[in-house]
Design a protein around this motif. Structure first.
Motif, PDB file in Angstrom:
ATOM      1  N   ARG A 229     -29.941  13.096   7.650  1.00  0.00           N
ATOM      2  CA  ARG A 229     -30.432  12.284   6.536  1.00  0.00           C
ATOM      3  C   ARG A 229     -29.255  11.753   5.702  1.00  0.00           C
ATOM      4  O   ARG A 229     -29.205  10.589   5.339  1.00  0.00           O
ATOM      5  CB  ARG A 229     -31.369  13.134   5.665  1.00  0.00           C
ATOM      6  CG  ARG A 229     -32.049  12.365   4.578  1.00  0.00           C
ATOM      7  CD  ARG A 229     -32.953  13.258   3.770  1.00  0.00           C
ATOM      8  NE  ARG A 229     -34.241  13.539   4.393  1.00  0.00           N
ATOM      9  CZ  ARG A 229     -35.208  12.640   4.559  1.00  0.00           C
ATOM     10  NH1 ARG A 229     -35.037  11.404   4.185  1.00  0.00           N
ATOM     11  NH2 ARG A 229     -36.346  12.990   5.114  1.00  0.00           N
ATOM     12  N   LYS A 230     -28.316  12.642   5.439  1.00  0.00           N
ATOM     13  CA  LYS A 230     -27.160  12.251   4.622  1.00  0.00           C
ATOM     14  C   LYS A 230     -26.317  11.191   5.336  1.00  0.00           C
ATOM     15  O   LYS A 230     -25.841  10.244   4.719  1.00  0.00           O
ATOM     16  CB  LYS A 230     -26.278  13.471   4.350  1.00  0.00           C
ATOM     17  CG  LYS A 230     -26.947  14.500   3.481  1.00  0.00           C
ATOM     18  CD  LYS A 230     -26.133  15.751   3.386  1.00  0.00           C
ATOM     19  CE  LYS A 230     -26.925  16.815   2.649  1.00  0.00           C
ATOM     20  NZ  LYS A 230     -26.383  18.153   2.841  1.00  0.00           N
ATOM     21  N   ALA A 233     -28.119   7.812   5.677  1.00  0.00           N
ATOM     22  CA  ALA A 233     -28.224   7.154   4.361  1.00  0.00           C
ATOM     23  C   ALA A 233     -26.949   6.400   4.021  1.00  0.00           C
ATOM     24  O   ALA A 233     -26.921   5.558   3.134  1.00  0.00           O
ATOM     25  CB  ALA A 233     -28.500   8.190   3.269  1.00  0.00           C
ATOM     26  N   ALA A 277     -24.903  11.267  -4.575  1.00  0.00           N
ATOM     27  CA  ALA A 277     -26.174  11.791  -4.054  1.00  0.00           C
ATOM     28  C   ALA A 277     -26.003  13.084  -3.268  1.00  0.00           C
ATOM     29  O   ALA A 277     -26.795  14.011  -3.409  1.00  0.00           O
ATOM     30  CB  ALA A 277     -26.847  10.734  -3.177  1.00  0.00           C
ATOM     31  N   LEU A 322     -30.261  15.201 -12.162  1.00  0.00           N
ATOM     32  CA  LEU A 322     -31.373  14.585 -11.439  1.00  0.00           C
ATOM     33  C   LEU A 322     -32.291  13.867 -12.425  1.00  0.00           C
ATOM     34  O   LEU A 322     -32.479  14.345 -13.552  1.00  0.00           O
ATOM     35  CB  LEU A 322     -32.195  15.647 -10.709  1.00  0.00           C
ATOM     36  CG  LEU A 322     -31.492  16.450  -9.623  1.00  0.00           C
ATOM     37  CD1 LEU A 322     -32.436  17.519  -9.076  1.00  0.00           C
ATOM     38  CD2 LEU A 322     -31.040  15.531  -8.491  1.00  0.00           C
ATOM     39  N   THR A 330     -38.165  14.290  -7.560  1.00  0.00           N
ATOM     40  CA  THR A 330     -36.833  13.729  -7.821  1.00  0.00           C
ATOM     41  C   THR A 330     -36.785  12.262  -7.419  1.00  0.00           C
ATOM     42  O   THR A 330     -37.171  11.895  -6.309  1.00  0.00           O
ATOM     43  CB  THR A 330     -35.772  14.519  -7.026  1.00  0.00           C
ATOM     44  OG1 THR A 330     -35.824  15.870  -7.461  1.00  0.00           O
ATOM     45  CG2 THR A 330     -34.375  13.965  -7.267  1.00  0.00           C
ATOM     46  N   ALA A 332     -33.923  10.129  -8.593  1.00  0.00           N
ATOM     47  CA  ALA A 332     -32.540   9.635  -8.548  1.00  0.00           C
ATOM     48  C   ALA A 332     -31.593  10.725  -9.023  1.00  0.00           C
ATOM     49  O   ALA A 332     -32.020  11.757  -9.547  1.00  0.00           O
ATOM     50  CB  ALA A 332     -32.398   8.416  -9.448  1.00  0.00           C
ATOM     51  N   LYS A 333     -30.301  10.478  -8.791  1.00  0.00           N
ATOM     52  CA  LYS A 333     -29.275  11.387  -9.309  1.00  0.00           C
ATOM     53  C   LYS A 333     -28.151  10.512  -9.843  1.00  0.00           C
ATOM     54  O   LYS A 333     -27.815   9.490  -9.228  1.00  0.00           O
ATOM     55  CB  LYS A 333     -28.772  12.251  -8.153  1.00  0.00           C
ATOM     56  CG  LYS A 333     -27.825  13.343  -8.571  1.00  0.00           C
ATOM     57  CD  LYS A 333     -27.779  14.323  -7.403  1.00  0.00           C
ATOM     58  CE  LYS A 333     -26.542  15.078  -7.219  1.00  0.00           C
ATOM     59  NZ  LYS A 333     -26.443  15.608  -5.865  1.00  0.00           N
ATOM     60  N   LYS A 375     -33.270   7.742  -4.797  1.00  0.00           N
ATOM     61  CA  LYS A 375     -33.814   8.300  -3.551  1.00  0.00           C
ATOM     62  C   LYS A 375     -34.677   7.271  -2.841  1.00  0.00           C
ATOM     63  O   LYS A 375     -35.504   6.611  -3.473  1.00  0.00           O
ATOM     64  CB  LYS A 375     -34.641   9.531  -3.884  1.00  0.00           C
ATOM     65  CG  LYS A 375     -34.561  10.549  -2.812  1.00  0.00           C
ATOM     66  CD  LYS A 375     -35.019  11.882  -3.272  1.00  0.00           C
ATOM     67  CE  LYS A 375     -35.054  12.779  -2.068  1.00  0.00           C
ATOM     68  NZ  LYS A 375     -35.893  13.928  -2.254  1.00  0.00           N
ATOM     69  N   LYS A 376     -34.491   7.174  -1.544  1.00  0.00           N
ATOM     70  CA  LYS A 376     -35.294   6.205  -0.772  1.00  0.00           C
ATOM     71  C   LYS A 376     -36.509   6.909  -0.211  1.00  0.00           C
ATOM     72  O   LYS A 376     -36.439   8.040   0.181  1.00  0.00           O
ATOM     73  CB  LYS A 376     -34.462   5.641   0.390  1.00  0.00           C
ATOM     74  CG  LYS A 376     -33.254   4.883  -0.087  1.00  0.00           C
ATOM     75  CD  LYS A 376     -33.599   3.436  -0.377  1.00  0.00           C
ATOM     76  CE  LYS A 376     -32.445   2.715  -1.027  1.00  0.00           C
ATOM     77  NZ  LYS A 376     -32.681   1.988  -2.200  1.00  0.00           N
TER      78      LYS A 376
END
Ligand code: GLU
Length: 376
Positions: A229-230, A233, A277, A322, A330, A332-333, A375-376
């Motif tokens: 995922r990271k 992204a 993120a 966050l 959550t 966004a960060k 966050k998507k």
């Protein structure tokens, strides 16, 4: 299927290869034959003009074997001591194997705190790019002998995901002891099949990943999917593949249907937002209202004090926090322009009131858009 692979991989030049402990070690400690096999393949890639960086595990497993310890290592100091014994051996083996091809290697050991500090993060980037210019292969591992608890990456899947950002690699290949990512646990179901292509990491994909690990590695499939995922992204394709298969690297680069390819997200974050993120640990939470949620998630705007309902945690200016909605989801960060105590005083207010309440106003926004990963 193969054509999606080919088109995804056609412009790849910088390749990050993560090699797991279960690939590198056998009954007798480090498996020299497998290491030589992989090194030969990597050397071949570099001769063809690919730039390769390695994230390697195997230090603890190798050290443990050297010390003649059969069962699991009991304490953190034992793991750290085993890593200290094994890391030097691991580097000697890589150095000898690459030396046969006239290639030098460089050891880089990192802890989480090296990467959460933006300056050190950028220093690591500069070192890595110089090594690449010199044609030296960087061999990276976690600095296990000093890393404990909160400074530990936890496993090299996570470390490799951070390094993918630093190196701006075009592809991350995670070599492990399975054929790829299975739709079911292969140990529990005979019907389990390797998924060749993952277009999007859905809840079903996450559910299919278990935390089981081999006896020597730390991550397991769950951490590989979290890492996927990271990495995706950041716009980087990610492949989980069987590291012991001969010719695996050449097959992957040629676009052959090996292992599992996770496609990069079409809308991806830039390096700084990705760092916010995924590398930084949040120090608190801002609970925001629906208007602020819309502004952040749908309109690409900054977070103003007026949209904040509550503050959790004790944090200072510049800390990562966050942004969560009223249900605790959550969104966004980001890095805050005001500390938690100041935000307590200005939350719910218009930005024009900040100076009146605090006696000064450095920013209109509590988190500026440029310092926020949504966050998507
Ligand atoms: N850093 C550990 C080692 O080299 C391995 C961590 C992992 O297995 O992910 O032994």
């Amino acid at each position: 299927m193969t054509s999606i692979r080919k088109s995804t991989l056609q412009n790849v030049k910088k390749v990050l290869i993560k090699i797991g402990s279960a690939v590198l070690t056998g009954q007798d400690g480090l498996d020299l034959q497998i290491i030589e096999q992989l090194v030969d393949e990597i050397a071949d890639l570099t001769k063809k003009g690919y730039q390769v960086v390695i994230v390697t595990s195997g230090a603890i497993a190798s050290g443990k074997h050297r010390m003649g310890i059969n069962g699991p290592l009991k304490s953190m100091p034992q793991k750290q001591a085993a890593a200290a014994v094994g890391q030097s051996r691991l580097m000697r083996v890589y150095s000898n194997a690459f030396g046969k091809h006239g290639i030098y290697v460089a050891q880089i050991l990192l802890t989480m705190s090296d990467l959460t500090d933006r300056k050190r993060f950028l220093n690591v980037r500069n070192t890595l790019s110089t090594l690449t210019e010199w044609g030296v292969i960087a061999v990276i591992n976690e600095n296990d002998t000093v890393a404990v608890d909160e400074i530990k990456f936890g496993d090299n899947d996570h470390l490799a995901a951070m390094i993918a950002n630093i190196t701006e690699a075009h592809l991350l290949i995670n070599l492990t002891n399975t054929e790829g990512f299975y739709d079911k646990h292969p140990g529990l179901s005979k019907k389990a099949k390797v998924i060749s292509l993952v277009k999007e990491i859905t809840e079903e994909i996450e559910a299919a990943a278990t935390a089981d690990t081999s006896s020597v590695g730390m991550g397991g499939m769950k951490s590989k999917v979290i890492a996927a995922r990271k990495v995706t992204a950041f716009g980087i394709p990610y492949i989980i593949a069987p590291g012991k298969d001969k010719g695996i690297l050449q097959a992957i680069i040629a676009g052959k249907d090996k292992g599992t390819l996770f496609l990069p997200m079409s809308e991806h974050m830039n390096s700084r937002k990705h760092w916010i993120a995924f590398t930084l640990r949040s120090r608190g939470k801002l609970i925001i209202d629906d208007g602020a949620r819309m502004a952040i998630v749908e309109q690409g705007k900054s977070l103003l004090p007026s949209g904040i309902i509550d503050v959790e945690g004790d944090f200072g200016v510049g800390d990562p926090v966050l942004c969560v909605d009223g249900k605790g989801v959550t969104l966004a960060k980001g890095l805050v322009n005001y500390g938690s105590q100041e935000i307590h005083k200005i939350m719910g207010l218009k930005s024009s009131k900040i100076e009146q309440v605090l006696g000064y106003k450095d920013y209109d926004e509590v988190i500026h858009r440029d310092n926020m990963a949504v966050k998507k």
